[in-house]
Design a protein around this motif. Structure first.
Motif: not given
Length: 114
Positions: A67-70, A65, A62
């Motif tokens: 990812d601002p949503d995760s 990667h 996480l």
């Protein structure tokens, strides 16, 4: 006035076995076997280490990667605690295994002398 005396009821017998028994992977007949206890101990510890390392790996992916949503679920403190617990667990397993090896080697040496 008449007094009536009631006879006390006998108490139900209380079993000697406690209701709650600690969890064990082992059959009750094997719970006093040292080798079986070691195997069950290693099973518990290795499952805990696996869960920690899986969580740390997922957290690392996480973070990688981004990812601002995760966002990563573990902060630096949590990650450090899980790494230290995993290291301490492997140390404990190695110490117990070494004690077993030493015991078996000593036993074999005594049997050869006898």
């Amino acid at each position: 006035m008449t007094s009536s005396k009631k006879k006390p009821r006998p108490s139900p017998s209380i079993p000697n076995i406690p209701e709650h028994q600690p969890f064990s992977w082992l059959d009750p007949d094997l719970r006093s076997d040292q080798a079986a206890q070691f195997i069950a101990f290693v099973l518990d510890m290795s499952q805990g280490i696996h869960k920690c390392l899986s969580a740390l790996h997922a957290n690392s992916l996480l973070q990688e990667h981004g990812d601002p949503d995760s966002p990563p679920l573990l902060n630096a403190f949590d990650t450090d605690v899980m790494f230290r617990w995993s290291l301490a667990s492997t140390d404990t397993m190695a110490e117990k295994a070494q004690a077993c090896v030493d015991y078996l080697n000593d036993l074999r040496a005594r049997q050869r002398k006898a």
